[in-house]
Design a protein around this motif. Structure first.
Motif, short mmCIF file in Angstrom:
data_model
loop_
_atom_site.label_atom_id
_atom_site.label_comp_id
_atom_site.label_asym_id
_atom_site.label_seq_id
_atom_site.Cartn_x
_atom_site.Cartn_y
_atom_site.Cartn_z
N ALA A 94 43.39 83.01 38.46
CA ALA A 94 44.42 82.18 39.10
C ALA A 94 43.84 80.92 39.73
CB ALA A 94 45.14 82.99 40.14
N VAL A 95 44.55 79.84 39.60
CA VAL A 95 44.21 78.58 40.26
C VAL A 95 45.33 78.31 41.25
CG1 VAL A 95 43.87 76.12 39.95
CG2 VAL A 95 43.10 77.71 38.19
N ASP A 96 44.93 78.04 42.47
CA ASP A 96 45.97 77.75 43.46
C ASP A 96 46.39 76.30 43.32
OD1 ASP A 96 47.59 77.30 45.57
OD2 ASP A 96 46.27 78.18 47.08
N VAL A 97 47.52 76.13 42.63
CA VAL A 97 47.95 74.75 42.35
C VAL A 97 48.47 74.04 43.60
CG1 VAL A 97 48.47 75.08 39.92
CG2 VAL A 97 50.22 75.59 41.62
N THR A 98 48.60 74.80 44.68
CA THR A 98 49.09 74.13 45.90
C THR A 98 47.92 73.56 46.71
OG1 THR A 98 48.97 76.14 47.22
CG2 THR A 98 51.03 75.73 46.05
N LEU A 99 46.66 73.93 46.30
CA LEU A 99 45.51 73.34 47.02
C LEU A 99 45.44 71.85 46.77
CD1 LEU A 99 42.53 75.80 46.39
CD2 LEU A 99 43.58 75.26 48.58
N PRO A 100 45.07 71.06 47.78
CA PRO A 100 44.93 69.63 47.52
C PRO A 100 43.80 69.38 46.52
CG PRO A 100 44.26 70.19 49.77
CD PRO A 100 44.81 71.43 49.16
N GLY A 101 43.99 68.47 45.58
CA GLY A 101 43.00 68.20 44.55
C GLY A 101 41.79 67.47 45.12
N ARG A 102 40.73 67.46 44.30
CA ARG A 102 39.55 66.71 44.73
C ARG A 102 39.70 65.26 44.28
NH1 ARG A 102 35.44 70.63 42.59
NH2 ARG A 102 36.31 72.35 43.73
N ALA A 103 39.82 64.36 45.22
CA ALA A 103 40.08 62.96 44.87
C ALA A 103 38.86 62.34 44.21
CB ALA A 103 40.44 62.18 46.13
N GLN A 104 39.07 61.59 43.17
CA GLN A 104 37.99 60.85 42.51
C GLN A 104 37.71 59.59 43.32
OE1 GLN A 104 35.93 61.15 40.03
NE2 GLN A 104 36.62 63.19 39.46
N GLN A 105 36.44 59.39 43.65
CA GLN A 105 36.10 58.18 44.39
C GLN A 105 36.14 56.98 43.44
OE1 GLN A 105 35.66 57.45 47.38
NE2 GLN A 105 35.42 59.40 48.42
N MET A 106 36.86 55.97 43.81
CA MET A 106 36.85 54.74 43.03
C MET A 106 35.61 53.95 43.44
SD MET A 106 39.07 53.90 40.81
CE MET A 106 39.46 52.17 40.82
#
Ligand code: DAH
Length: 353
Positions: A94-106
């Motif tokens: 299972a992947v907790d889709v409600t977890l905030p994603g890891r933002a890609q640094q621009m």
């Protein structure tokens, strides 16, 4: 016990075993044990021939009914187990889709490059071309052709890193090698005059090296931008007008410039240009050390000797040159107190620009 009774017991036991099967493998074992080639129910079918004639029809019917019931129960249990197994495997992965994603640094352009680009844009707008020269230079381009022969005192102000020349015969000791890391982009002036006929309007941004220890206002490697103009009738007025416009472009319309007499071997007259302090606007503050002015670049009219050494007739042509420290411009523009902050790679600092 009659055959019919036996069959009924077999049916009940099989149904219980089907319900008890915890996975599809166990369930399949039950199926083989009852319905397989040598399964118990199959055994009854096989032995039908030994039954008295009158019983055969009834037993046959019962066997078939039992088979149908067992098959139905097997199918049902199989579907239930399959969906339970699927659920379990989905839960395990299972992947907790409600977890905030890891933002890609621009990424951003480094401030040094950003300022260098801005400077190039400005001069390109005035019709200059952008050139580059080698970071490993010979003594000729870095000093001699710029009017600083071997024994010239101005050389000692820019002590540098001498490297072996290609023959490998000389050591990396000053005076024994004429190959060095350039101390200034001024050598690009010589390359430009060798490579093209006047009129020349060029700028040359690039890295330079000096044997300096890093401190708030020095770096052993930094970036300069050289400018060179050689044309007919070029005057000090052209120099002042161009560099005044440059400072206003980089720092703001309201900024003033002033030119103080100075000495460089390759220009005559030479000057240092200051821009009015952006913090106190000329009143005097810590940033400008109480003077109201910030030193920004070196400049001057190209010395006739320099033109002559590169094969340009100083009776026909004149020119001006300038050299700006890119890190210095960046720090003055954004009030960065220490040049070293530009090269430390601290993303909290760099991301601001
Ligand atoms: N090369 C000088 C330095 O590194 C800066 C400079 C001064 C360049 C005057 C010039 C110039 O072209 O005209 O300190």
């Amino acid at each position: 016990m009659s055959v019919i009774e036996e069959l009924s017991t077999l049916r009940d036991e099989t149904l219980a075993a089907i319900v008890a099967a915890e996975n599809t493998t166990e369930l399949d074992k039950v199926r083989v044990a009852v319905l397989g080639k040598s399964g118990t129910l199959t055994g009854y079918l096989r032995s039908m021939g030994q039954l008295p004639k009158e019983e055969r029809a009834v037993v046959g019917k019962t066997v078939n009914e039992t088979r149908a019931i067992v098959e139905g129960a097997l199918e049902e249990r199989k579907a239930a187990l399959a969906s339970a197994e699927l659920m379990a495997s989905m839960e395990a992965a299972a992947v907790d889709v409600t977890l905030p994603g890891r933002a890609q640094q621009m990424g951003t352009r480094h401030l040094i490059n950003k300022i260098a680009d801005e400077m190039c844009d400005f001069f390109a707008g005035l019709g200059y071309s952008v050139i580059s020269g080698p970071e490993v230079e010979t003594d000729w381009y870095n000093f001699t052709a710029l009017n600083a022969p071997a024994d010239h005192p101005s050389r000692s102000m820019q002590d540098t890193f001498y490297v072996k020349d290609r023959s490998g015969e000389t050591s990396a000791v000053k005076g024994e090698s004429d190959v060095l890391l350039r101390t200034q982009t001024s050598g690009c002036q010589v390359h430009a005059m060798e490579n093209q006929e006047p009129p020349i309007y060029v700028i040359a941004p690039g890295k330079v090296y000096r044997r300096d220890v890093a401190d708030p206002s020095h770096l052993p490697q930094f970036t300069q931008m050289e400018g060179l103009v050689v044309d007919k009738g070029i005057t000090f007025g052209d120099l002042k007008g161009t560099l005044d416009l440059f400072c206003k472009q980089m720092f703001g319309e309201e900024r003033k410039t002033r030119f103080r007499a100075h000495y460089f071997p390759f220009t005559e007259p030479s000057a240092e240009a200051d821009v009015s302090c952006g913090i106190c606007h000329g009143e005097g503050c810590r940033m400008c050390k109480g003077t109201g002015w910030l030193e920004i670049l070196g400049c001057g009219m190209v010395d006739p000797n320099v033109l002559r050494m590169s094969g340009i007739d100083p009776e026909v042509y004149s020119g001006f040159a300038f050299g700006v420290g890119v890190e210095r411009v960046a720090c003055l523009k954004y009030n960065v107190p220490d040049l070293r902050m530009l090269i430390e790679g601290d993303m909290r600092f760099l991301r601001q620009f």
